[in-house]
Design an enzyme around this catalytic site. Structure first.
Site, PDB file in Angstrom:
ATOM      1  N   THR A 219       0.839  -1.192   0.000  1.00 53.79           N
ATOM      2  CA  THR A 219       0.000   0.000   0.000  1.00 53.79           C
ATOM      3  C   THR A 219       0.877   1.246   0.000  1.00 53.79           C
ATOM      4  O   THR A 219       1.993   1.207   0.496  1.00 53.79           O
ATOM      5  CB  THR A 219      -0.840  -0.067   1.297  1.00 53.79           C
ATOM      6  OG1 THR A 219      -1.703  -1.169   1.167  1.00 53.79           O
ATOM      7  CG2 THR A 219      -1.619   1.183   1.577  1.00 53.79           C
ATOM      8  N   VAL A 248     -12.920  -5.310   2.095  1.00 46.97           N
ATOM      9  CA  VAL A 248     -12.375  -3.955   2.189  1.00 46.97           C
ATOM     10  C   VAL A 248     -11.421  -3.910   3.373  1.00 46.97           C
ATOM     11  O   VAL A 248     -11.751  -4.395   4.457  1.00 46.97           O
ATOM     12  CB  VAL A 248     -13.514  -2.921   2.370  1.00 46.97           C
ATOM     13  CG1 VAL A 248     -12.941  -1.531   2.591  1.00 46.97           C
ATOM     14  CG2 VAL A 248     -14.433  -2.929   1.151  1.00 46.97           C
ATOM     15  N   THR A 270      -0.180   0.954   6.865  1.00 51.80           N
ATOM     16  CA  THR A 270      -0.067  -0.168   5.939  1.00 51.80           C
ATOM     17  C   THR A 270       0.141  -1.431   6.745  1.00 51.80           C
ATOM     18  O   THR A 270       0.859  -1.415   7.745  1.00 51.80           O
ATOM     19  CB  THR A 270       1.091   0.026   4.943  1.00 51.80           C
ATOM     20  OG1 THR A 270       1.253  -1.188   4.205  1.00 51.80           O
ATOM     21  CG2 THR A 270       2.414   0.364   5.623  1.00 51.80           C
TER      22      THR A 270
HETATM   23  N1  ASP Z   1      -3.640  -2.369   4.672  1.00 50.37           N
HETATM   24  C1  ASP Z   1      -3.928  -2.902   3.371  1.00 50.37           C
HETATM   25  C2  ASP Z   1      -5.180  -3.728   3.442  1.00 50.37           C
HETATM   26  O1  ASP Z   1      -5.372  -4.443   4.407  1.00 50.37           O
HETATM   27  C3  ASP Z   1      -2.831  -3.746   2.827  1.00 50.37           C
HETATM   28  C4  ASP Z   1      -1.464  -3.115   2.867  1.00 50.37           C
HETATM   29  O2  ASP Z   1      -1.212  -2.220   3.647  1.00 50.37           O
HETATM   30  O3  ASP Z   1      -0.619  -3.525   2.087  1.00 50.37           O
HETATM   31  O4  ASP Z   1      -5.940  -3.692   2.510  1.00 50.37           O
END
Ligand code: ASP
Length: 355
Positions: A219, A248, A270
């Protein structure tokens, strides 16, 4: 009544007196960027990967800093920097987004303005080239905070935002990562997305994507402080690879993956979204700053290292405060991250043995 009236007047006089005695300090801008946290290991990334990610992060910080340096708002800087990250296939946002278990792309994004507490977000969108701009449009052009799925896609088109087809999001390496994961889990392999090129040789970008393990987390997020003293935050993602269609994560959830208030701080997170949602990570950090008076770094470490790490809530955050404090904190082997304050040097770091 008299007493409180005089107190108010006295307070006003005192403020006026100190304002004349001490001319307001010119404010400095600052920006912090992340490109995901996870099992990012030096040995796996290799010298080429290391170089490519540092160069990409540097470019993105410079893009956001240029906006702030010409007096632009923190909101504009966040949107500009995130658009640059959304265009870069090295990260899991838009161009390099991961696939769902059905082989589709479902993007989540959000943005928040610390000066006004306005926020906008989208979830499960699949046709917008810049989901962060769609989130901002939701904030500015609708009375809502969060739009999802087909309704959000339709609004994006109506609002005149650039639309793209499924092939735009396709990268061979992400596809192969999905196939491997589904095979391991004994799940059916979906057809390649419409318009995707036939399987071809592995490109240098594909090798880097694979090495960075950004299919797990990757992310992107930005927090910024402008010369007016306003802070903002934004986050954009393809979510978790192989996620169930309709899932989501935290990135579009205000208070979980993104939060900004001039009363406390701006955060972009993230990691495993389900933990960030349940622990309202972004708001929790800002609450520690606002109500307990913790320094920004201390507040971020408290939530990420003391609360999330023991329960395997893997991930990290970047943070900024209106007084110029900047912080990052993560409980994984690495987090792609970079920052710059006006008049300073760009700092770009990846692994957990760096500052
Ligand atoms: N936090 C994001 C999610 O759970 C994934 C990520 O941070 O890479 O959708």
């Amino acid at each position: 009544m008299m007493k409180s009236m005089s107190g108010v007047i006295l307070g006003g006089l005192m403020m006026a007196a100190s304002a004349t005695a001490q001319p307001a300090q010119p404010r400095h801008w600052a920006i912090v960027v992340h490109g995901g946290a996870g099992d990012i290991l030096r040995a796996r990334l290799g010298p080429d990967g290391d170089k490519a990610y540092r160069a990409a992060l540097t470019k993105v910080v410079q893009a956001g800093a240029a906006v702030l340096d010409r007096g632009g708002s923190s909101l504009d800087a966040v949107e500009t920097a995130i658009r640059a990250l959304e265009d870069d296939p090295l990260f899991n946002a838009t161009r390099g987004a991961v696939f769902t278990s059905a082989g589709t792309t479902e993007l989540d994004a959000s943005i928040m303005d610390g000066a006004t507490m306005r926020a906008g977000a989208v979830a499960d969108v699949s046709r917008t080239r810049y989901p962060i701009s769609l989130a901002r449009t939701v904030m500015e052009k609708t009375p809502y905070v969060l739009l999802v799925g087909p309704g959000a896609d339709a609004f994006s088109e109506q609002a005149g935002l650039e639309q793209v087809g499924p092939a735009y999001f396709f990268t061979e390496s992400r596809w192969q990562s999905l196939v491997k994961q589904l095979q391991k889990e004994g799940k059916p392999i979906p057809p390649r997305p419409q318009g995707a090129p036939p399987p071809g040789p592995v490109t240098p970008t594909a090798q880097l994507q694979e090495a960075a393990d950004t299919h797990r987390y990757g992310t992107v997020g930005v927090v910024a402080l402008d010369r007016q003293g306003n802070i903002a935050a934004g986050t954009s993602t393809g979510g978790l690879q192989g996620k169930m269609p309709g899932r989501v994560g935290d990135s579009p959830i205000i208070g979980a993956g993104t939060y900004a208030s001039n009363q406390s701080c701006a955060i972009s997170g993230t990691g495993v979204g389900e933990y960030f949602i349940r622990y309202t990570v972004a708001r929790e950090i800002c609450a520690l700053v606002q109500y307990k008076g913790l320094a920004l770094q201390q507040a971020a470490d408290e939530v990420i290292k003391k609360r999330l790490a023991p329960i395997h809530g893997d991930g990290g955050v970047i943070a900024i405060a209106p007084d110029g404090q900047m912080a990052w904190s993560f409980n994984t082997p690495g987090m792609f991250r970079a920052r710059l304050a006006e008049g300073g040097q760009i700092e770009v770091h990846i692994y957990n043995d760096e500052p």
